[in-house]
Motif scaffolding. Sequence first.
Motif, PDB file in Angstrom:
ATOM      1  N   SER A 111      44.992  -6.511 -17.176  1.00 11.45           N
ATOM      2  CA  SER A 111      45.116  -6.007 -15.805  1.00 11.45           C
ATOM      3  C   SER A 111      45.264  -7.107 -14.761  1.00 11.45           C
ATOM      4  N   LYS A 112      44.758  -8.318 -15.027  1.00  8.31           N
ATOM      5  CA  LYS A 112      44.834  -9.402 -14.046  1.00  8.31           C
ATOM      6  C   LYS A 112      45.966 -10.381 -14.342  1.00  8.31           C
ATOM      7  N   TRP A 113      46.781 -10.087 -15.356  1.00  4.85           N
ATOM      8  CA  TRP A 113      47.902 -10.958 -15.697  1.00  4.85           C
ATOM      9  C   TRP A 113      49.037 -10.789 -14.700  1.00  4.85           C
ATOM     10  N   ASP A 114      49.838 -11.811 -14.572  1.00 10.27           N
ATOM     11  CA  ASP A 114      51.035 -11.763 -13.733  1.00 10.27           C
ATOM     12  C   ASP A 114      51.983 -10.706 -14.300  1.00 10.27           C
ATOM     13  N   PRO A 115      52.413  -9.731 -13.483  1.00 12.02           N
ATOM     14  CA  PRO A 115      53.313  -8.682 -13.968  1.00 12.02           C
ATOM     15  C   PRO A 115      54.630  -9.229 -14.543  1.00 12.02           C
ATOM     16  N   LYS A 116      54.984 -10.472 -14.182  1.00 14.28           N
ATOM     17  CA  LYS A 116      56.217 -11.070 -14.690  1.00 14.28           C
ATOM     18  C   LYS A 116      56.004 -11.834 -16.000  1.00 14.28           C
ATOM     19  N   HIS A 117      54.788 -11.772 -16.549  1.00 13.02           N
ATOM     20  CA  HIS A 117      54.485 -12.478 -17.799  1.00 13.02           C
ATOM     21  C   HIS A 117      55.488 -12.075 -18.879  1.00 13.02           C
ATOM     22  N   LEU A 118      55.929 -13.048 -19.665  1.00  8.75           N
ATOM     23  CA  LEU A 118      56.928 -12.813 -20.701  1.00  8.75           C
ATOM     24  C   LEU A 118      56.506 -11.721 -21.686  1.00  8.75           C
ATOM     25  N   ALA A 119      55.211 -11.636 -21.985  1.00 14.03           N
ATOM     26  CA  ALA A 119      54.728 -10.622 -22.938  1.00 14.03           C
ATOM     27  C   ALA A 119      55.078  -9.209 -22.471  1.00 14.03           C
ATOM     28  N   PHE A 120      54.965  -8.946 -21.173  1.00 14.00           N
ATOM     29  CA  PHE A 120      55.271  -7.605 -20.655  1.00 14.00           C
ATOM     30  C   PHE A 120      56.759  -7.291 -20.786  1.00 14.00           C
ATOM     31  N   GLN A 121      57.587  -8.309 -20.582  1.00 15.36           N
ATOM     32  CA  GLN A 121      59.035  -8.108 -20.712  1.00 15.36           C
ATOM     33  C   GLN A 121      59.419  -7.853 -22.165  1.00 15.36           C
ATOM     34  N   LEU A 122      58.853  -8.638 -23.078  1.00 13.64           N
ATOM     35  CA  LEU A 122      59.184  -8.480 -24.498  1.00 13.64           C
ATOM     36  C   LEU A 122      58.681  -7.154 -25.068  1.00 13.64           C
ATOM     37  N   LEU A 123      57.468  -6.771 -24.676  1.00 15.15           N
ATOM     38  CA  LEU A 123      56.867  -5.553 -25.220  1.00 15.15           C
ATOM     39  C   LEU A 123      57.206  -4.300 -24.410  1.00 15.15           C
ATOM     40  N   LYS A 124      57.847  -4.510 -23.266  1.00 10.17           N
ATOM     41  CA  LYS A 124      58.207  -3.399 -22.367  1.00 10.17           C
ATOM     42  C   LYS A 124      56.970  -2.572 -21.992  1.00 10.17           C
ATOM     43  N   ILE A 125      55.936  -3.287 -21.543  1.00  6.18           N
ATOM     44  CA  ILE A 125      54.691  -2.658 -21.097  1.00  6.18           C
ATOM     45  C   ILE A 125      54.330  -3.225 -19.727  1.00  6.18           C
ATOM     46  N   THR A 126      53.273  -2.697 -19.129  1.00  9.06           N
ATOM     47  CA  THR A 126      52.837  -3.160 -17.814  1.00  9.06           C
ATOM     48  C   THR A 126      51.399  -3.667 -17.904  1.00  9.06           C
ATOM     49  N   PRO A 127      50.988  -4.501 -16.935  1.00  4.31           N
ATOM     50  CA  PRO A 127      49.620  -5.017 -16.942  1.00  4.31           C
ATOM     51  C   PRO A 127      48.595  -3.883 -16.911  1.00  4.31           C
ATOM     52  N   GLY A 128      47.516  -4.080 -17.660  1.00  7.86           N
ATOM     53  CA  GLY A 128      46.436  -3.099 -17.654  1.00  7.86           C
ATOM     54  C   GLY A 128      46.713  -1.857 -18.459  1.00  7.86           C
ATOM     55  N   GLY A 129      47.798  -1.843 -19.200  1.00  3.69           N
ATOM     56  CA  GLY A 129      48.130  -0.674 -20.016  1.00  3.69           C
ATOM     57  C   GLY A 129      47.203  -0.537 -21.210  1.00  3.69           C
ATOM     58  N   THR A 130      47.488   0.431 -22.036  1.00  4.07           N
ATOM     59  CA  THR A 130      46.626   0.708 -23.185  1.00  4.07           C
ATOM     60  C   THR A 130      47.038  -0.079 -24.430  1.00  4.07           C
ATOM     61  N   VAL A 131      48.149  -0.813 -24.351  1.00  6.58           N
ATOM     62  CA  VAL A 131      48.646  -1.574 -25.499  1.00  6.58           C
ATOM     63  C   VAL A 131      48.130  -3.013 -25.398  1.00  6.58           C
ATOM     64  N   PRO A 132      47.405  -3.489 -26.429  1.00  8.41           N
ATOM     65  CA  PRO A 132      46.963  -4.887 -26.374  1.00  8.41           C
ATOM     66  C   PRO A 132      48.140  -5.840 -26.590  1.00  8.41           C
ATOM     67  N   VAL A 133      48.026  -7.037 -26.055  1.00  5.28           N
ATOM     68  CA  VAL A 133      49.026  -8.079 -26.260  1.00  5.28           C
ATOM     69  C   VAL A 133      48.449  -9.043 -27.293  1.00  5.28           C
ATOM     70  N   CYS A 134      49.112  -9.124 -28.456  1.00  3.14           N
ATOM     71  CA  CYS A 134      48.610  -9.935 -29.566  1.00  3.14           C
ATOM     72  C   CYS A 134      49.565 -11.089 -29.864  1.00  3.14           C
ATOM     73  N   HIS A 135      48.993 -12.205 -30.309  1.00 11.96           N
ATOM     74  CA  HIS A 135      49.796 -13.370 -30.677  1.00 11.96           C
ATOM     75  C   HIS A 135      48.999 -14.256 -31.615  1.00 11.96           C
ATOM     76  N   PHE A 136      49.715 -15.111 -32.340  1.00 12.21           N
ATOM     77  CA  PHE A 136      49.069 -16.112 -33.180  1.00 12.21           C
ATOM     78  C   PHE A 136      48.798 -17.348 -32.339  1.00 12.21           C
ATOM     79  N   LEU A 137      47.714 -18.051 -32.648  1.00  6.98           N
ATOM     80  CA  LEU A 137      47.441 -19.318 -31.977  1.00  6.98           C
ATOM     81  C   LEU A 137      48.217 -20.425 -32.682  1.00  6.98           C
ATOM     82  N   PRO A 138      48.832 -21.336 -31.910  1.00  7.99           N
ATOM     83  CA  PRO A 138      49.488 -22.486 -32.538  1.00  7.99           C
ATOM     84  C   PRO A 138      48.459 -23.331 -33.293  1.00  7.99           C
ATOM     85  N   GLU A 139      48.929 -24.141 -34.237  1.00  9.23           N
ATOM     86  CA  GLU A 139      48.016 -24.886 -35.102  1.00  9.23           C
ATOM     87  C   GLU A 139      47.153 -25.897 -34.354  1.00  9.23           C
ATOM     88  N   ASP A 140      47.569 -26.341 -33.174  1.00 12.85           N
ATOM     89  CA  ASP A 140      46.783 -27.344 -32.461  1.00 12.85           C
ATOM     90  C   ASP A 140      45.892 -26.734 -31.377  1.00 12.85           C
TER      91      ASP A 140
END
Length: 164
Positions: A127-156
């Motif tokens: 909900s507090k993320w920038d609405p222009k965050h790349l994750a929202f564009q890729l997943l076609k969702i909006t901040p604070g929605g019911t869909v979690p944003v998941c990613h892998f952490l880089p090795e470092d």
Amino acid sequence: MKLHFMKDNQKNQFLPKNVSDSIPFSSKDLPVIYNKFSVKPDSMVAELMKQTLSLCEHKESTPSQKYKIELVKKLGATKSVVCHSQNYAYVVFYCHISVGIRSYAVSLEGEDGTKVKSVAVCHTDTSKWDPKHLAFQLLKITPGGTVPVCHFLPEDHVLWVPYN
């Protein structure tokens, strides 16, 4: 799903505490730091070091190939500390508290038999993320929605979770 696990070729090493304590680590000391590491002030390396110091000095307003999945194990609680490797003359991590997340240890196997162990993080409160965050564009969702944003952490990167 195509995943790309990129190798970080940066060869920086951890410094002993007495050595790191002797090196200034402040934006106001950039000329001294550049000189100590023979970095040209107008170079890309200088700019990256400046950005790292700026990030470290910033006060946060809030605590903030095809593979098949072989195993998923939930880690800890919904609060953790994540540390992101930064560009600098030696190893520097930017660490912050993350709340409203779920984290998992994940074992994957590639089509060629390569096995990878990684950490996945799912942000459940965006909900507090920038609405222009790349994750929202890729997943076609909006901040604070019911869909979690998941990613892998880089090795470092490092994730600290409570141990139960």
